[in-house]
Write a protein that holds these residues in place. Structure first.
Motif, mmCIF file in Angstrom:
data_model
loop_
_atom_site.group_PDB
_atom_site.id
_atom_site.type_symbol
_atom_site.label_atom_id
_atom_site.label_comp_id
_atom_site.label_asym_id
_atom_site.label_seq_id
_atom_site.Cartn_x
_atom_site.Cartn_y
_atom_site.Cartn_z
ATOM 1 N N THR A 86 1.812 5.795 -7.926
ATOM 2 C CA THR A 86 1.679 4.338 -7.973
ATOM 3 C C THR A 86 2.399 3.770 -9.187
ATOM 4 O O THR A 86 3.078 2.740 -9.086
ATOM 5 C CB THR A 86 0.197 3.932 -7.988
ATOM 6 O OG1 THR A 86 -0.436 4.488 -6.841
ATOM 7 C CG2 THR A 86 0.027 2.431 -7.983
ATOM 8 N N ILE A 121 6.255 -1.627 -1.753
ATOM 9 C CA ILE A 121 4.878 -2.141 -1.822
ATOM 10 C C ILE A 121 4.070 -1.623 -0.634
ATOM 11 O O ILE A 121 2.904 -1.259 -0.772
ATOM 12 C CB ILE A 121 4.880 -3.683 -1.898
ATOM 13 C CG1 ILE A 121 5.421 -4.135 -3.254
ATOM 14 C CG2 ILE A 121 3.484 -4.249 -1.661
ATOM 15 C CD1 ILE A 121 5.691 -5.626 -3.364
ATOM 16 N N THR A 125 0.686 0.628 -1.019
ATOM 17 C CA THR A 125 -0.612 0.249 -0.461
ATOM 18 C C THR A 125 -1.136 1.293 0.515
ATOM 19 O O THR A 125 -2.340 1.570 0.533
ATOM 20 C CB THR A 125 -0.546 -1.126 0.238
ATOM 21 O OG1 THR A 125 0.467 -1.097 1.237
ATOM 22 C CG2 THR A 125 -0.279 -2.233 -0.752
ATOM 23 N N THR A 129 -4.533 3.297 -0.133
ATOM 24 C CA THR A 129 -5.569 3.175 0.901
ATOM 25 C C THR A 129 -5.993 4.550 1.411
ATOM 26 O O THR A 129 -7.192 4.813 1.563
ATOM 27 C CB THR A 129 -5.053 2.312 2.080
ATOM 28 O OG1 THR A 129 -4.684 1.039 1.571
ATOM 29 C CG2 THR A 129 -6.113 2.148 3.139
ATOM 30 N N SER A 143 -4.842 -2.439 5.738
ATOM 31 C CA SER A 143 -3.792 -2.463 4.734
ATOM 32 C C SER A 143 -2.440 -2.837 5.348
ATOM 33 O O SER A 143 -1.700 -3.651 4.795
ATOM 34 C CB SER A 143 -3.701 -1.089 4.061
ATOM 35 O OG SER A 143 -2.659 -1.057 3.138
ATOM 36 N N ASN A 147 -0.151 -6.265 4.691
ATOM 37 C CA ASN A 147 1.275 -6.240 4.367
ATOM 38 C C ASN A 147 2.056 -7.141 5.312
ATOM 39 O O ASN A 147 2.933 -7.897 4.878
ATOM 40 C CB ASN A 147 1.823 -4.812 4.420
ATOM 41 C CG ASN A 147 1.696 -4.104 3.100
ATOM 42 O OD1 ASN A 147 2.461 -4.364 2.183
ATOM 43 N ND2 ASN A 147 0.721 -3.217 2.998
#
Length: 180
Positions: A86, A121, A125, A129, A143, A147
């Motif tokens: 991340t 991104i 995510t 998740t 999720s 998006n």
């Protein structure tokens, strides 16, 4: 025609176009001068200026492709912790936003940079998740839907049709995959 004569001719033609664009001379005079210096062929100038413009346009595309490939490698082919993944991917998004701001000031299309940022991104995510909710399909769908919603809102606010369409098509495909 020698190279120095050609370069002088290109400089003169660029100057005349500048005069025309900034209304320093009437359009008829500028058109006459352009026809005179290009011998009725404006392709002389276009071939030399297109090359320099294309070099500037290729950098965001190349950078976006490289960053997306490295991001895929970081997510799928390394055994780094999710926190480190991340952090790396967030650094890539920040880098892309910085490059996007730089190139938007230069009036170069930032579409590849925005697309690469949205893709990264999405990767972040999904990775977060799956790690937080142990791969729960319901949370993964949520999720993905968020998006898609983000893409629709971004596309609508910034008038970027490719984001609006991507979000709408992605949301529709997501709904179809849930229902089937």
């Amino acid at each position: 025609m020698s190279k120095s004569k050609h370069s002088r001719q290109v400089v003169i033609i660029n100057e005349i176009k500048f005069w025309k664009q900034n209304k320093m001379l009437p359009d008829q005079y500028c058109d006459y001068l352009l026809a005179l210096y290009t011998n009725g062929e404006e392709n002389i100038l276009k071939s030399s200026t297109k090359k320099s413009k294309m070099k500037g346009n290729n950098i965001p595309i190349l950078l976006s492709a490289i960053v997306m490939l490295i991001s895929l490698f970081v997510i799928y082919f390394t055994e780094l912790s999710v926190v480190l993944q991340t952090a790396i991917l967030t650094g890539f998004v920040v880098l892309l936003f910085g490059v996007g701001i730089y190139y938007s000031n230069k009036k170069v299309s930032t579409a590849p940079i925005l697309i690469a940022s949205a893709f990264i991104i999405l990767l972040i995510t999904i990775a977060i998740t799956e790690e937080m909710f142990d791969g729960s399909p319901l949370n993964t769908y949520a999720s993905l839907f968020l998006n898609c919603l983000f893409w629709i809102v971004l596309g609508w606010k910034q008038r970027l049709i490719y984001f609006t369409l991507s979000g709408a098509i992605g949301g529709l495909l997501l709904l179809i995959s849930i229902l089937i």
